[in-house]
Design a protein around this motif. Structure first.
Motif, PDB file in Angstrom:
ATOM      1  N   MET A   1       0.747  -1.220   0.068  1.00 22.67           N
ATOM      2  CA  MET A   1      -0.137  -0.056  -0.047  1.00 22.67           C
ATOM      3  C   MET A   1       0.872   1.577   0.395  1.00 22.67           C
ATOM      4  N   ALA A   2       0.697   1.886  -0.379  1.00 20.83           N
ATOM      5  CA  ALA A   2       1.438   3.631  -0.482  1.00 20.83           C
ATOM      6  C   ALA A   2       1.115   4.731   0.899  1.00 20.83           C
ATOM      7  N   SER A   3       1.911   5.180   0.752  1.00 18.61           N
ATOM      8  CA  SER A   3       2.067   6.341   1.805  1.00 18.61           C
ATOM      9  C   SER A   3       0.969   7.132   1.394  1.00 18.61           C
ATOM     10  N   LEU A   4       0.438   7.934   2.138  1.00 14.91           N
ATOM     11  CA  LEU A   4      -0.574   8.953   1.999  1.00 14.91           C
ATOM     12  C   LEU A   4       0.221  10.167   3.254  1.00 14.91           C
ATOM     13  N   VAL A   5       0.232  11.156   2.615  1.00 14.60           N
ATOM     14  CA  VAL A   5       0.727  12.483   3.179  1.00 14.60           C
ATOM     15  C   VAL A   5      -0.378  12.817   4.376  1.00 14.60           C
ATOM     16  N   ARG A   6      -0.051  12.358   5.955  1.00 15.37           N
ATOM     17  CA  ARG A   6      -1.120  13.054   6.791  1.00 15.37           C
ATOM     18  C   ARG A   6      -1.274  14.545   7.513  1.00 15.37           C
ATOM     19  N   HIS A   7       0.051  15.319   7.326  1.00 15.43           N
ATOM     20  CA  HIS A   7       0.018  16.775   7.299  1.00 15.43           C
ATOM     21  C   HIS A   7       1.089  17.308   6.617  1.00 15.43           C
ATOM     22  N   ILE A   8       0.962  18.578   6.355  1.00 15.16           N
ATOM     23  CA  ILE A   8       1.805  19.300   5.852  1.00 15.16           C
ATOM     24  C   ILE A   8       2.143  20.074   6.942  1.00 15.16           C
ATOM     25  N   THR A   9       4.388  19.750   7.300  1.00 15.50           N
ATOM     26  CA  THR A   9       4.378  20.524   8.517  1.00 15.50           C
ATOM     27  C   THR A   9       5.335  21.657   8.046  1.00 15.50           C
ATOM     28  N   ILE A  10       4.975  22.945   8.703  1.00 13.52           N
ATOM     29  CA  ILE A  10       5.561  24.488   8.655  1.00 13.52           C
ATOM     30  C   ILE A  10       6.688  24.439   9.812  1.00 13.52           C
ATOM     31  N   ASP A  11       7.922  24.476   9.346  1.00 16.67           N
ATOM     32  CA  ASP A  11       8.199  25.035  10.888  1.00 16.67           C
ATOM     33  C   ASP A  11       7.690  27.063  10.501  1.00 16.67           C
ATOM     34  N   CYS A  12       8.202  27.451  12.129  1.00 17.38           N
ATOM     35  CA  CYS A  12       7.927  27.933  12.329  1.00 17.38           C
ATOM     36  C   CYS A  12       8.024  28.818  13.574  1.00 17.38           C
ATOM     37  N   ALA A  13       8.119  30.488  14.142  1.00 18.83           N
ATOM     38  CA  ALA A  13       8.722  30.437  15.295  1.00 18.83           C
ATOM     39  C   ALA A  13       7.700  31.225  15.895  1.00 18.83           C
ATOM     40  N   ASP A  14       6.115  30.602  16.037  1.00 21.20           N
ATOM     41  CA  ASP A  14       5.421  30.924  16.666  1.00 21.20           C
ATOM     42  C   ASP A  14       4.074  29.820  16.863  1.00 21.20           C
ATOM     43  N   ALA A  15       4.108  28.881  16.904  1.00 22.33           N
ATOM     44  CA  ALA A  15       3.054  27.612  15.987  1.00 22.33           C
ATOM     45  C   ALA A  15       1.897  27.778  16.697  1.00 22.33           C
ATOM     46  N   TYR A  16       1.548  28.184  17.703  1.00 20.83           N
ATOM     47  CA  TYR A  16      -0.062  28.769  18.341  1.00 20.83           C
ATOM     48  C   TYR A  16      -0.139  30.043  17.336  1.00 20.83           C
ATOM     49  N   ARG A  17       0.129  31.088  17.431  1.00 23.67           N
ATOM     50  CA  ARG A  17       0.628  31.889  16.649  1.00 23.67           C
ATOM     51  C   ARG A  17       0.129  31.906  14.916  1.00 23.67           C
ATOM     52  N   LEU A  18       1.002  31.445  14.390  1.00 20.34           N
ATOM     53  CA  LEU A  18       0.716  30.448  12.999  1.00 20.34           C
ATOM     54  C   LEU A  18      -0.773  30.061  12.723  1.00 20.34           C
ATOM     55  N   GLY A  19      -0.501  28.605  13.690  1.00 21.45           N
ATOM     56  CA  GLY A  19      -1.583  28.006  13.638  1.00 21.45           C
ATOM     57  C   GLY A  19      -3.266  28.526  13.490  1.00 21.45           C
TER      58      GLY A  19
END
Length: 130
Positions: A1-19
């Motif tokens: 079975m192939a893999s699936l993209v679960r999340h696109i991960t974005i590095d940032c300075a403030d995860a909660y603010r950018l989220g």
């Protein structure tokens, strides 16, 4: 079975603010377990999940990968105005006189993303031959 993209991960300075910004863009919310100051913040929406992770390094160059967003219930131009009001910044305007094209914006941490025409705008253009 192939893999699936679960999340696109974005590095940032403030995860909660950018989220929180991206949750507003996607008319979604941050995960119930996420709080200000957390090192990660998850936003799940109809189109998939975005995972924001706080890292110590600042953004230094143009993104190698970016998101293209398509408004569902408004025009591209209305969506651009809404996102600017949420805190995005105009990076480049690629709209053409015939109504085609896109707008490149930057989120509050400078990550570039594009706003395309809505499906309704694309259909109307195809019907009119534009």
């Amino acid at each position: 079975m192939a893999s699936l993209v679960r999340h696109i991960t974005i590095d940032c300075a403030d995860a909660y603010r950018l989220g929180t910004f991206w949750a507003a863009v996607l008319d979604s919310s941050v995960h119930d377990d996420d709080r200000p100051g957390d090192p990660e913040c998850l936003v799940e929406s109809k189109g998939g999940g975005l995972l924001f992770v706080t890292v110590p390094e600042p953004k230094t160059v143009k993104n190698r990968v970016h998101l293209d967003v398509q408004p569902q219930d408004r025009t591209r131009d209305e969506e651009v105005e809404r996102l600017l009001a949420l805190g995005a910044a105009l990076a480049a305007d690629h709209r053409r006189p015939d109504g085609t094209g896109w707008v490149t914006l930057a989120d509050p941490e400078g990550n570039e993303f594009c706003v395309e025409r809505s499906a309704a705008e694309r259909s109307a253009a195809e019907r009119s031959g534009a």
